[in-house]
Scaffold this motif. Structure first.
Motif, PDB file in Angstrom:
ATOM      1  N   THR A 173       0.824  -1.211   0.000  1.00 18.50           N
ATOM      2  CA  THR A 173       0.000   0.000   0.000  1.00 18.50           C
ATOM      3  C   THR A 173       0.852   1.251   0.000  1.00 18.50           C
ATOM      4  OG1 THR A 173      -0.080  -0.021   2.410  1.00 18.50           O
ATOM      5  CG2 THR A 173      -1.842  -1.179   1.245  1.00 18.50           C
ATOM      6  N   HIS A 174       2.158   1.077   0.167  1.00 16.88           N
ATOM      7  CA  HIS A 174       3.095   2.202   0.116  1.00 16.88           C
ATOM      8  C   HIS A 174       4.497   1.639  -0.123  1.00 16.88           C
ATOM      9  CE1 HIS A 174       3.296   2.028   4.864  1.00 16.88           C
ATOM     10  NE2 HIS A 174       3.382   0.842   4.311  1.00 16.88           N
ATOM     11  N   THR A 175       5.465   2.509  -0.375  1.00 21.34           N
ATOM     12  CA  THR A 175       6.840   2.027  -0.597  1.00 21.34           C
ATOM     13  C   THR A 175       7.624   1.941   0.711  1.00 21.34           C
ATOM     14  OG1 THR A 175       7.353   4.298  -1.264  1.00 21.34           O
ATOM     15  CG2 THR A 175       7.149   2.665  -3.026  1.00 21.34           C
ATOM     16  N   SER A 176       6.977   2.284   1.835  1.00 18.87           N
ATOM     17  CA  SER A 176       7.692   2.271   3.114  1.00 18.87           C
ATOM     18  C   SER A 176       8.292   0.915   3.503  1.00 18.87           C
ATOM     19  CB  SER A 176       6.778   2.796   4.230  1.00 18.87           C
ATOM     20  OG  SER A 176       6.392   4.129   3.955  1.00 18.87           O
ATOM     21  N   PRO A 177       7.702  -0.238   3.067  1.00 19.59           N
ATOM     22  CA  PRO A 177       8.368  -1.515   3.387  1.00 19.59           C
ATOM     23  C   PRO A 177       9.834  -1.529   2.957  1.00 19.59           C
ATOM     24  CG  PRO A 177       6.261  -1.917   2.245  1.00 19.59           C
ATOM     25  CD  PRO A 177       6.415  -0.441   2.371  1.00 19.59           C
ATOM     26  N   TYR A 219      -0.476   0.144  -4.291  1.00 16.49           N
ATOM     27  CA  TYR A 219      -1.882  -0.188  -4.597  1.00 16.49           C
ATOM     28  C   TYR A 219      -2.807   0.089  -3.415  1.00 16.49           C
ATOM     29  CZ  TYR A 219       0.582  -2.768  -8.232  1.00 16.49           C
ATOM     30  OH  TYR A 219       1.403  -3.097  -9.278  1.00 16.49           O
ATOM     31  N   ARG A 220      -3.920   0.737  -3.719  1.00 13.65           N
ATOM     32  CA  ARG A 220      -4.964   0.892  -2.701  1.00 13.65           C
ATOM     33  C   ARG A 220      -6.319   0.872  -3.383  1.00 13.65           C
ATOM     34  NH1 ARG A 220      -2.588   5.727   1.193  1.00 13.65           N
ATOM     35  NH2 ARG A 220      -0.470   4.897   1.158  1.00 13.65           N
ATOM     36  N   VAL A 221      -7.347   0.477  -2.616  1.00 12.43           N
ATOM     37  CA  VAL A 221      -8.695   0.450  -3.186  1.00 12.43           C
ATOM     38  C   VAL A 221      -9.207   1.882  -3.219  1.00 12.43           C
ATOM     39  CG1 VAL A 221     -11.009  -0.497  -2.972  1.00 12.43           C
ATOM     40  CG2 VAL A 221      -9.048  -1.833  -2.220  1.00 12.43           C
ATOM     41  N   HIS A 232       1.964   5.490  -8.001  1.00 12.47           N
ATOM     42  CA  HIS A 232       3.407   5.401  -7.714  1.00 12.47           C
ATOM     43  C   HIS A 232       3.740   6.138  -6.429  1.00 12.47           C
ATOM     44  CE1 HIS A 232       3.142   4.613 -12.035  1.00 12.47           C
ATOM     45  NE2 HIS A 232       4.215   3.864 -11.866  1.00 12.47           N
ATOM     46  N   GLN A 233       4.753   5.617  -5.778  1.00 15.66           N
ATOM     47  CA  GLN A 233       5.331   6.334  -4.644  1.00 15.66           C
ATOM     48  C   GLN A 233       6.834   6.300  -4.787  1.00 15.66           C
ATOM     49  OE1 GLN A 233       4.169   5.014  -0.720  1.00 15.66           O
ATOM     50  NE2 GLN A 233       2.352   6.328  -0.751  1.00 15.66           N
ATOM     51  N   CYS A 234       7.467   7.230  -4.090  1.00 12.59           N
ATOM     52  CA  CYS A 234       8.919   7.125  -3.986  1.00 12.59           C
ATOM     53  C   CYS A 234       9.287   7.366  -2.530  1.00 12.59           C
ATOM     54  CB  CYS A 234       9.612   8.132  -4.894  1.00 12.59           C
ATOM     55  SG  CYS A 234      11.403   7.985  -4.773  1.00 12.59           S
ATOM     56  N   GLU A 235       9.863   6.348  -1.941  1.00 10.56           N
ATOM     57  CA  GLU A 235      10.273   6.415  -0.553  1.00 10.56           C
ATOM     58  C   GLU A 235      11.654   7.051  -0.471  1.00 10.56           C
ATOM     59  OE1 GLU A 235       7.993   5.256   1.256  1.00 10.56           O
ATOM     60  OE2 GLU A 235       8.830   5.266   3.276  1.00 10.56           O
ATOM     61  N   GLY A 236      11.925   7.722   0.634  1.00  9.71           N
ATOM     62  CA  GLY A 236      13.280   8.219   0.878  1.00  9.71           C
ATOM     63  C   GLY A 236      13.654   7.876   2.299  1.00  9.71           C
ATOM     64  N   PHE A 273       0.404  12.553  11.340  1.00  8.88           N
ATOM     65  CA  PHE A 273       0.692  11.305  12.048  1.00  8.88           C
ATOM     66  C   PHE A 273       0.940  10.158  11.085  1.00  8.88           C
ATOM     67  CE2 PHE A 273      -0.634   7.178  13.577  1.00  8.88           C
ATOM     68  CZ  PHE A 273       0.178   7.054  14.703  1.00  8.88           C
ATOM     69  N   PHE A 274       2.025   9.457  11.325  1.00 11.67           N
ATOM     70  CA  PHE A 274       2.260   8.145  10.707  1.00 11.67           C
ATOM     71  C   PHE A 274       2.800   7.259  11.812  1.00 11.67           C
ATOM     72  CE2 PHE A 274       2.928  11.251   7.315  1.00 11.67           C
ATOM     73  CZ  PHE A 274       2.021  10.799   6.369  1.00 11.67           C
ATOM     74  N   PRO A 275       2.396   5.986  11.857  1.00 11.89           N
ATOM     75  CA  PRO A 275       2.865   5.123  12.949  1.00 11.89           C
ATOM     76  C   PRO A 275       4.385   4.944  12.931  1.00 11.89           C
ATOM     77  CG  PRO A 275       1.044   4.099  11.737  1.00 11.89           C
ATOM     78  CD  PRO A 275       1.464   5.305  10.958  1.00 11.89           C
ATOM     79  N   PHE A 276       4.984   5.060  11.754  1.00 14.18           N
ATOM     80  CA  PHE A 276       6.417   4.723  11.627  1.00 14.18           C
ATOM     81  C   PHE A 276       7.340   5.918  11.703  1.00 14.18           C
ATOM     82  CE2 PHE A 276       5.359   5.724   7.235  1.00 14.18           C
ATOM     83  CZ  PHE A 276       4.086   5.163   7.098  1.00 14.18           C
ATOM     84  N   THR A 277       6.770   7.108  11.927  1.00 13.17           N
ATOM     85  CA  THR A 277       7.618   8.286  12.138  1.00 13.17           C
ATOM     86  C   THR A 277       7.113   9.052  13.346  1.00 13.17           C
ATOM     87  OG1 THR A 277       6.253   9.422  10.479  1.00 13.17           O
ATOM     88  CG2 THR A 277       8.424   8.643   9.758  1.00 13.17           C
ATOM     89  N   ALA A 300       4.044  15.111  -0.065  1.00  9.12           N
ATOM     90  CA  ALA A 300       4.708  13.972   0.586  1.00  9.12           C
ATOM     91  C   ALA A 300       4.319  13.872   2.058  1.00  9.12           C
ATOM     92  CB  ALA A 300       6.219  14.112   0.471  1.00  9.12           C
ATOM     93  N   GLY A 301       4.477  12.657   2.592  1.00  4.72           N
ATOM     94  CA  GLY A 301       4.437  12.452   4.029  1.00  4.72           C
ATOM     95  C   GLY A 301       5.877  12.245   4.493  1.00  4.72           C
ATOM     96  N   SER A 302       6.147  12.577   5.759  1.00  6.18           N
ATOM     97  CA  SER A 302       7.549  12.477   6.186  1.00  6.18           C
ATOM     98  C   SER A 302       7.635  12.411   7.698  1.00  6.18           C
ATOM     99  CB  SER A 302       8.323  13.700   5.701  1.00  6.18           C
ATOM    100  OG  SER A 302       7.865  14.852   6.391  1.00  6.18           O
ATOM    101  N   GLY A 303       8.812  12.227   8.186  1.00  6.37           N
ATOM    102  CA  GLY A 303       9.008  12.284   9.625  1.00  6.37           C
ATOM    103  C   GLY A 303      10.325  11.663  10.049  1.00  6.37           C
ATOM    104  N   ALA A 324      12.504   9.820   7.140  1.00  7.29           N
ATOM    105  CA  ALA A 324      11.971   9.150   5.951  1.00  7.29           C
ATOM    106  C   ALA A 324      10.910  10.041   5.335  1.00  7.29           C
ATOM    107  CB  ALA A 324      11.368   7.802   6.328  1.00  7.29           C
ATOM    108  N   PHE A 325      10.710   9.847   4.062  1.00  5.83           N
ATOM    109  CA  PHE A 325       9.591  10.539   3.420  1.00  5.83           C
ATOM    110  C   PHE A 325       9.025   9.629   2.336  1.00  5.83           C
ATOM    111  CE2 PHE A 325      13.496  11.924   1.271  1.00  5.83           C
ATOM    112  CZ  PHE A 325      13.229  11.579  -0.045  1.00  5.83           C
ATOM    113  N   GLY A 326       7.769   9.884   1.991  1.00  6.78           N
ATOM    114  CA  GLY A 326       7.156   9.138   0.888  1.00  6.78           C
ATOM    115  C   GLY A 326       6.393  10.121   0.039  1.00  6.78           C
ATOM    116  N   MET A 327       6.779  10.210  -1.217  1.00  9.75           N
ATOM    117  CA  MET A 327       6.095  11.196  -2.068  1.00  9.75           C
ATOM    118  C   MET A 327       5.387  10.509  -3.232  1.00  9.75           C
ATOM    119  SD  MET A 327       9.310  12.909  -3.972  1.00  9.75           S
ATOM    120  CE  MET A 327      10.825  12.000  -4.195  1.00  9.75           C
TER     121      MET A 327
END
Ligand code: PHE
Length: 357
Positions: A173-177, A219-221, A232-236, A273-277, A300-303, A324-327
């Protein structure tokens, strides 16, 4: 002399009637050939006196020359006509549009991904790829999002076969994995070198910083003008001993200004808020000119990477810290080219796509 004039006229008429070179050669034979009219006249001179031979011979020669001139003229005319016909037959209309083979090109989102990779590459970031079918562990749990965590419901997910009953595999559901996957590989390389005697313990030795981006499909519904079930996402990720929020701000600001070629682009880090940041921020940008001028646009989301996530990377959170960030490269592409419907990118309409070449 009259007989000679008549023969010349007949020859000219016969040549004129010839429409092919073969016709012409046949007509020539009638007058200049071995049994032709002129040849016959020559033979007929045998009976004449010397003086008669002189004058008659000269006259016949003149007639012969006149016939040859006509013959050559007709030959030339036939050759010219043939050439013209050939040219007409082979004529090219150079104004007709050519039948080219369509030229391929990169998809606009691919152009954006290349651009992202080039910019982060220039800042020393590695580029990593990961699987699109992901396990529950990498997509959620390792990212501090355990089962029953309410944040999971934000990700209406495509579950697939595999995994366990309670934790099936899914389309990521995101590139964070990729934060976890890449960091674990990185730590493995250097924890061996550092000969960390603590077995499964957390690594607190020295290692080069983790600096990576991970672009890819997610992918998300979800489906409307600004959401597509595949996007698409791009994780950093940047983890080291001394990496702070200040570095995130600097790196991401520099990236956005370079990407949009706009030095006065303004960024806003809005608490989220994101659980991982922890802390977390949404990153908004604002153009100072152009059609979108003055509006805040989320990109983007980040933290700062949560200590539990650092731990799941195999690192000691007392020593290692990072951000980290996800854009969304699709969003960046829409903003860069002024496209207002995301679905256009995935409809596969060549008239739309070819505009980006
Ligand atoms: N993975 C988050 C999302 O998809 C974005 C994010 C990435 C947030 C990294 C913080 C850090 O919304």
């Amino acid at each position: 002399m009259n007989d000679l004039n008549a023969i010349v006229l007949q020859a000219q008429a016969a040549f004129e009637q010839a429409v092919t070179p073969a016709d012409l050669e046949n007509a020539k034979a009638l007058f200049l050939g071995k049994a032709g009219r002129i040849t016959e006249l020559m033979k007929g001179m045998a009976a004449l006196t010397v003086d008669e031979k002189k004058s008659r011979g000269a006259a016949i020669n003149l007639a012969k020359q006149a016939i040859e001139v006509s013959l050559n003229a007709r030959r030339q005319a036939l050759a010219d006509a043939e050439l013209q016909a050939q040219l007409r037959a082979e004529a090219l209309d150079v104004t007709l549009p050519g039948r080219q083979r369509g030229q391929g090109g990169l998809h606009p989102v691919s152009l954006t991904l290349e651009r992202i990779e080039a910019i982060f590459g220039s800042m020393g970031f590695d580029v990593a790829q990961g699987p699109e079918i992901e396990s529950d562990w990498f997509n959620f749990t390792a990212l501090n999002t355990p089962e029953d965590h309410p944040a999971r419901s934000m990700h209406d997910t495509f579950y697939v076969e595999g995994g366990s009953e309670t934790a099936p595999n899914l389309l990521r559901t995101h590139t964070s994995p990729m934060q976890i996957r890449y960091a674990v590989q990185h730590v493995k390389k250097f924890s061996d070198l550092a000969n960390n005697g603590e077995g499964q313990g957390l690594f607190s030795g020295d290692m080069p910083e983790i600096r990576v981006i991970a672009p890819g499909r997610t992918y998300r519904v979800d489906s409307d003008a600004t959401h597509s079930p595949m996007f698409h996402q791009c994780e950093g990720l940047w983890v080291g001993e001394n990496v702070s929020f200040k570095d995130l701000k600097f790196v991401f600001t520099d990236f956005c200004r370079t990407f949009f070629e706009s030095d006065d682009l303004v960024l806003r880090f809005r608490p989220s808020f994101f659980p991982f940041t922890e802390p977390s921020a949404e990153i908004d940008i604002q153009f100072q000119s152009g059609p979108l001028s003055g509006r805040w646009l989320e990109v983007a989301g980040s933290g700062q990477v949560h200590p539990n996530v650092i731990r799941n990377m195999g690192l000691d959170p007392e020593k290692y810290i990072g951000f980290a960030f996800g854009m969304g490269p699709d969003r960046l592409t829409m903003l860069r080219y002024g496209v207002n419907d995301l679905r256009l990118f995935f409809d596969g309409d060549i008239r739309f796509l070819s505009q980006f070449q």
